[in-house]
Design an enzyme around this catalytic site. Structure first.
Site, PDB file in Angstrom:
ATOM      1  N   LYS A  25       0.810  -1.223   0.000  1.00  0.00           N
ATOM      2  CA  LYS A  25       0.000   0.000   0.000  1.00  0.00           C
ATOM      3  C   LYS A  25       0.839   1.267   0.000  1.00  0.00           C
ATOM      4  O   LYS A  25       0.548   2.219  -0.733  1.00  0.00           O
ATOM      5  CB  LYS A  25      -0.945  -0.001   1.205  1.00  0.00           C
ATOM      6  CG  LYS A  25      -1.825   1.243   1.284  1.00  0.00           C
ATOM      7  CD  LYS A  25      -2.852   1.147   2.391  1.00  0.00           C
ATOM      8  CE  LYS A  25      -2.238   1.163   3.767  1.00  0.00           C
ATOM      9  NZ  LYS A  25      -3.259   1.316   4.827  1.00  0.00           N
ATOM     10  N   ASP A 105       1.286   5.520   5.164  1.00  0.00           N
ATOM     11  CA  ASP A 105       0.180   5.828   4.255  1.00  0.00           C
ATOM     12  C   ASP A 105      -0.450   7.185   4.570  1.00  0.00           C
ATOM     13  O   ASP A 105      -1.579   7.457   4.159  1.00  0.00           O
ATOM     14  CB  ASP A 105      -0.881   4.728   4.290  1.00  0.00           C
ATOM     15  CG  ASP A 105      -1.534   4.581   5.663  1.00  0.00           C
ATOM     16  OD1 ASP A 105      -1.094   5.260   6.618  1.00  0.00           O
ATOM     17  OD2 ASP A 105      -2.494   3.797   5.783  1.00  0.00           O
ATOM     18  N   HIS A 363       8.718  18.926 -39.849  1.00  0.00           N
ATOM     19  CA  HIS A 363       7.633  17.993 -40.164  1.00  0.00           C
ATOM     20  C   HIS A 363       8.109  16.544 -40.201  1.00  0.00           C
ATOM     21  O   HIS A 363       9.063  16.221 -40.904  1.00  0.00           O
ATOM     22  CB  HIS A 363       7.022  18.288 -41.545  1.00  0.00           C
ATOM     23  CG  HIS A 363       6.795  19.718 -41.844  1.00  0.00           C
ATOM     24  ND1 HIS A 363       5.733  20.428 -41.341  1.00  0.00           N
ATOM     25  CD2 HIS A 363       7.510  20.596 -42.597  1.00  0.00           C
ATOM     26  CE1 HIS A 363       5.795  21.677 -41.779  1.00  0.00           C
ATOM     27  NE2 HIS A 363       6.870  21.807 -42.534  1.00  0.00           N
ATOM     28  N   SER A 405      13.031  16.817 -48.579  1.00  0.00           N
ATOM     29  CA  SER A 405      12.062  15.881 -48.014  1.00  0.00           C
ATOM     30  C   SER A 405      12.406  14.435 -48.343  1.00  0.00           C
ATOM     31  O   SER A 405      13.024  14.138 -49.371  1.00  0.00           O
ATOM     32  CB  SER A 405      10.662  16.199 -48.548  1.00  0.00           C
ATOM     33  OG  SER A 405      10.262  17.486 -48.154  1.00  0.00           O
ATOM     34  N   ARG A 440      18.414   9.170 -56.908  1.00  0.00           N
ATOM     35  CA  ARG A 440      17.013   8.822 -57.143  1.00  0.00           C
ATOM     36  C   ARG A 440      16.923   7.738 -58.206  1.00  0.00           C
ATOM     37  O   ARG A 440      17.774   7.653 -59.102  1.00  0.00           O
ATOM     38  CB  ARG A 440      16.214  10.036 -57.626  1.00  0.00           C
ATOM     39  CG  ARG A 440      16.123  11.182 -56.633  1.00  0.00           C
ATOM     40  CD  ARG A 440      15.398  12.359 -57.237  1.00  0.00           C
ATOM     41  NE  ARG A 440      15.388  13.497 -56.313  1.00  0.00           N
ATOM     42  CZ  ARG A 440      15.141  14.745 -56.681  1.00  0.00           C
ATOM     43  NH1 ARG A 440      14.891  15.026 -57.952  1.00  0.00           N
ATOM     44  NH2 ARG A 440      15.145  15.706 -55.788  1.00  0.00           N
TER      45      ARG A 440
END
EC number: 2.7.7.23
Length: 458
Positions: A25, A105, A363, A405, A440
């Site tokens: 407890k 407690d 982002h 990006s 790319r």
């Protein structure tokens, strides 16, 4: 007269059956900290010589969770009442010291109240902490004669006159070690429960002609104990509102003090604004004019002046420079350091990285194990690929670098000052100053292309 040394006994052996939990407890938390840790921290502030912690149920868990605390562990193998618990600690009492008994407690007891109680103790008597309630039903009543306490009468044993008494026993007391050891040795379990009650020492003290005085706590919530989760939640909200009120009085603008949680320590400058449902954990410092949006979580952070943290951002062990903009929905993980005037935008995660002055990661990006220079632009969807499945590697980005990006930076890799990385590039080799790097798949144009159509079922 020389002031007596002080030792503390914290009773923390109860099972807490009504919590319906495997956790002891006293380890359930108020404001992010175990209840018993609140009590330990309070008694440390009044410079107790010894802290004896009486434990029983869940002892191994308690010793693990509290292993760094300066306590003497006292085992109560059988839970046979509060008097029995104190009997286990009695061999550690010195004759010439005061013994203060507390409960693990009861997390909201203050140092000021304890010092008042200790100061009120008669030379060889007992000082009790009591409180006056509008409705004392269920509590032991304090019976006085000529101002002194002569008995504590439980509800079931009280007569009609005693039931009218509104002063009740909180269970906290202080006595000198020599007398208390004597009275503890005289306790019996001759009662319906077959337990040894610490309250029986009141009658024993009176039999010895020792004075028993009572000090009244000003606030019942300070001495309220916890037996179930409803009481735990009530103390949590009370404590949080008390902390919020202190911040309001210190000049912090809380949009709604009922919807703010402080689970640690907060230092702050002037004109700080905190919106609803913000959680502060650990040690957090906020500079002047900091604004924190709704739903943010800050843990162990240093935030500079004029920083704005927009809604639903999570910051942990981060250092943020002046005038930075963070969020919404940003995550700063441990080891993050943002220089002045940086921008960290929506759905960006930064981990163990330094972002230089004026740089922007606005982002949908992950920057981890990295150093980013000044005035850099990190485009949407940029990922530092820092992990090979076994080890972490570092990405170094110089000043004035533009990263387009959807770029992957495969660490270890260095991009030097002024370089430009074209969108969609996977960088696996170092990039020199002022270079343009593009990798790319060649773009193909297929004339007369027709999209597939769904086949009809026959």
């Amino acid at each position: 007269m020389k002031e007596k040394a002080l030792s503390i006994v914290i009773l923390a052996a109860g099972k807490g059956t009504r919590m319906y939990s495997d956790l002891p407890k006293v380890l359930h938390k108020i404001a992010g900290k175990p209840m018993v840790k609140h009590v330990i921290d309070t008694v440390k502030s009044i410079h107790a010589k010894n802290i004896h912690l009486v434990y029983g149920h869940g002892g191994e868990v308690m010793q693990t969770r509290l292993q760094d605390e300066p306590v003497n562990w006292v085992l109560q193998a059988e839970q046979l009442g509060t008097g029995h618990a104190m009997q286990q600690a009695a061999p550690f009492f010195a004759d010439d010291e005061n013994i203060l008994m507390l409960y693990g407690d009861g997390p909201l007891i203050t140092a000021e109240t304890l010092q008042t109680l200790i100061a009120a103790k008669p030379e060889h008597g007992i000082a009790l902490l009591t409180v006056v309630l509008d409705d004392p039903t269920g509590y032991g009543r304090i019976v006085r004669e000529n101002g002194n306490v002569v008995a504590i009468v439980e509800q079931k044993d009280a007569n009609a006159e005693q039931l009218k008494i509104q002063e009740i026993n909180t269970g906290l007391l202080v006595a000198d070690g020599k007398s208390l050891k004597k009275w503890l040795s005289q306790l019996t379990n001759n009662n319906a429960q077959g337990e040894y009650y610490i309250t029986d020492v009141i009658a024993l003290a009176n039999q010895d002609g020792c004075q028993v005085v009572a000090v009244q706590a000003s606030d019942f919530m300070e001495v309220e104990g916890v037996n179930n989760r409803q009481q735990l939640a009530r103390l949590e909200r009370y404590y949080q509102r008390k902390q919020a009120d202190n911040l309001l009085l210190a000049g912090v603008a809380l949009a709604d003090p009922e919807r703010f949680d402080l689970r640690g320590e907060l230092s702050h400058g002037k004109d700080v604004e905190i919106d609803v449902n913000v959680i502060i954990e650990g040690k957090v410092s906020l500079g002047h004019r900091v604004k924190i949006g709704a739903g943010c979580v800050l843990k162990n952070c240093q935030i500079g002046d004029d920083v704005e943290i927009k809604p639903y951002s999570v910051l942990e062990e981060a250092i943020v420079g002046q005038a930075a903009q963070i969020g919404p929905f940003s995550r700063l993980r441990p080891g993050t350091a943002l220089a002045d005037n940086t921008h960290i935008g929506n759905f960006v995660e930064i981990k163990k990285a330094h972002i230089g002055t004026g740089s922007k990661v606005n982002h949908l990006s992950y920057v981890g194990d990295a150093e980013v220079g000044m005035q850099c632009n990190i485009g949407a969807g940029v990922i530092t690929c820092n992990y090979d499945g076994a080890n972490k590697f570092k990405t170094i980005i110089g000043d004035n670098v533009f990263v387009g990006s959807d770029v992957q930076l495969v660490a270890p890799v260095t991009i030097e000052t002024g370089a430009t990385i074209g969108a969609g590039t996977t960088v696996t080799k170092d990039v020199a100053c002022d270079e343009l790097v593009i990798s790319r798949v060649p773009q193909r144009h297929i004339q007369g292309w027709q999209r597939p159509t769904k086949q009809t079922k026959k």
